[in-house]
Design a protein around this motif. Structure first.
Motif, PDB file in Angstrom:
ATOM      1  N   UNK A 195       4.693  11.247   4.608  1.00  0.00           N
ATOM      2  CA  UNK A 195       4.994  11.301   3.186  1.00  0.00           C
ATOM      3  C   UNK A 195       6.032  12.393   2.977  1.00  0.00           C
ATOM      4  N   UNK A 196       7.075  12.074   2.210  1.00  0.00           N
ATOM      5  CA  UNK A 196       8.114  13.061   1.894  1.00  0.00           C
ATOM      6  C   UNK A 196       8.630  12.744   0.496  1.00  0.00           C
ATOM      7  N   UNK A 197       7.842  13.152  -0.502  1.00  0.00           N
ATOM      8  CA  UNK A 197       8.116  12.799  -1.889  1.00  0.00           C
ATOM      9  C   UNK A 197       7.803  14.002  -2.774  1.00  0.00           C
ATOM     10  N   UNK A 198       8.823  14.708  -3.286  1.00  0.00           N
ATOM     11  CA  UNK A 198       8.587  15.892  -4.123  1.00  0.00           C
ATOM     12  C   UNK A 198       7.776  15.603  -5.383  1.00  0.00           C
ATOM     13  N   UNK A 199       7.677  14.337  -5.761  1.00  0.00           N
ATOM     14  CA  UNK A 199       6.897  13.986  -6.933  1.00  0.00           C
ATOM     15  C   UNK A 199       5.401  13.928  -6.676  1.00  0.00           C
ATOM     16  N   UNK A 200       5.005  14.023  -5.409  1.00  0.00           N
ATOM     17  CA  UNK A 200       3.586  13.998  -5.053  1.00  0.00           C
ATOM     18  C   UNK A 200       3.118  15.384  -4.620  1.00  0.00           C
ATOM     19  N   UNK A 201       1.795  15.595  -4.665  1.00  0.00           N
ATOM     20  CA  UNK A 201       1.202  16.869  -4.249  1.00  0.00           C
ATOM     21  C   UNK A 201      -0.003  16.591  -3.340  1.00  0.00           C
ATOM     22  N   UNK A 202       0.245  16.256  -2.060  1.00  0.00           N
ATOM     23  CA  UNK A 202      -0.865  15.958  -1.154  1.00  0.00           C
ATOM     24  C   UNK A 202      -1.674  17.214  -0.837  1.00  0.00           C
ATOM     25  N   UNK A 203      -2.971  17.111  -1.021  1.00  0.00           N
ATOM     26  CA  UNK A 203      -3.832  18.268  -0.772  1.00  0.00           C
ATOM     27  C   UNK A 203      -4.880  17.943   0.277  1.00  0.00           C
ATOM     28  N   UNK A 204      -6.135  17.688  -0.146  1.00  0.00           N
ATOM     29  CA  UNK A 204      -7.171  17.404   0.839  1.00  0.00           C
ATOM     30  C   UNK A 204      -6.760  16.314   1.808  1.00  0.00           C
ATOM     31  N   UNK A 205      -7.135  16.480   3.088  1.00  0.00           N
ATOM     32  CA  UNK A 205      -6.653  15.597   4.146  1.00  0.00           C
ATOM     33  C   UNK A 205      -7.794  15.294   5.101  1.00  0.00           C
ATOM     34  N   UNK A 206      -7.930  14.023   5.490  1.00  0.00           N
ATOM     35  CA  UNK A 206      -8.957  13.629   6.453  1.00  0.00           C
ATOM     36  C   UNK A 206      -8.476  12.420   7.236  1.00  0.00           C
ATOM     37  N   UNK A 207      -8.748  12.422   8.536  1.00  0.00           N
ATOM     38  CA  UNK A 207      -8.381  11.290   9.397  1.00  0.00           C
ATOM     39  C   UNK A 207      -9.649  10.605   9.867  1.00  0.00           C
TER      40      UNK A 207
END
Length: 208
Positions: free
Chosen positions: A174-186
């Motif tokens: 993901x490379x989108x300044x309009x988004x704010x990815x936070x919590x992450x799980x695989x």
């Protein structure tokens, strides 16, 4: 902050009183593992499923520690701010690959220390900087232990990045300044993340 161990049937938790507790899932019994009395120290943790240890990142004291959750009490400092390139300065996320005996952490750096993604053996030896270039504010971390890949977020830049355990094959999921990815799980072949910009939970299908 919670970390779940299905083997031990327990949760490890960093509480608001700057302490780490172990809570059994069924009975709800809570055991104090470690208390700092300093806000934000401890700050992040991961569970070593094989050794049943909690790995704790301490933001204020600038250390990474290991705490045994079963049997005799044991606590030891694994890594410190030793002024080296792999120094622990501002740890904000930790993950563990118990099968390979590795811990990974995100460090926001500070002073002369770079922002970095780093790893070390579970006993604190063989520290290695995995990524240190073209990074902004690091936030969250997840591992694909089958394919030996690291995923990490930079929410202010709207990026989720993937690299191998050795820092190779780096690319953005993901490379989108309009988004704010936070919590992450695989899990399995999917990478889940929360997006603060849209108050949503999303996932990306991982192939190969």
């Amino acid at each position: 902050i919670l970390e779940h161990s299905n083997i031990a049937r327990s949760l490890a938790q960093i509480s608001t009183d700057a302490a780490v507790y172990k809570t059994t899932i069924n009975a709800g019994n809570r055991t104090l593992l470690y208390s700092s009395h300093v806000p934000d120290d401890p700050y992040c943790l991961a569970f070593d499923w094989n050794g049943r240890n909690v790995i704790v990142g301490n933001k204020v004291s600038q250390t990474i520690e290991i705490i045994r959750t079963v049997g005799d009490t044991y606590r030891a400092v694994l890594l410190t701010n030793d002024q080296s390139p792999t120094a622990v300065v501002h740890p904000v996320a930790i993950a563990a690959d118990s099968d390979r005996g590795l811990i990974f952490w995100l460090d926001r750096g500070g002073g002369a220390s770079d922002v970095k993604v780093a790893r070390a053996s579970m006993d604190g030896t063989q520290p290695l900087v995995v990524v240190s270039n073209d990074l902004t504010q690091l936030d969250h971390l997840a591992l694909d232990i089958v394919n030996q890949r690291i995923y990490f977020t930079e929410s202010k830049s709207g990026r989720i990045t993937s690299v191998t355990y050795d820092g190779q094959d780096r690319h953005y999921l993901l490379n989108d300044p309009g988004k704010q990815p936070n919590g992450l799980a695989f899990y399995s072949d999917k990478l889940y993340y929360s997006d603060s910009a849209f108050d949503s939970i999303e996932y990306a299908q991982i192939t190969g």
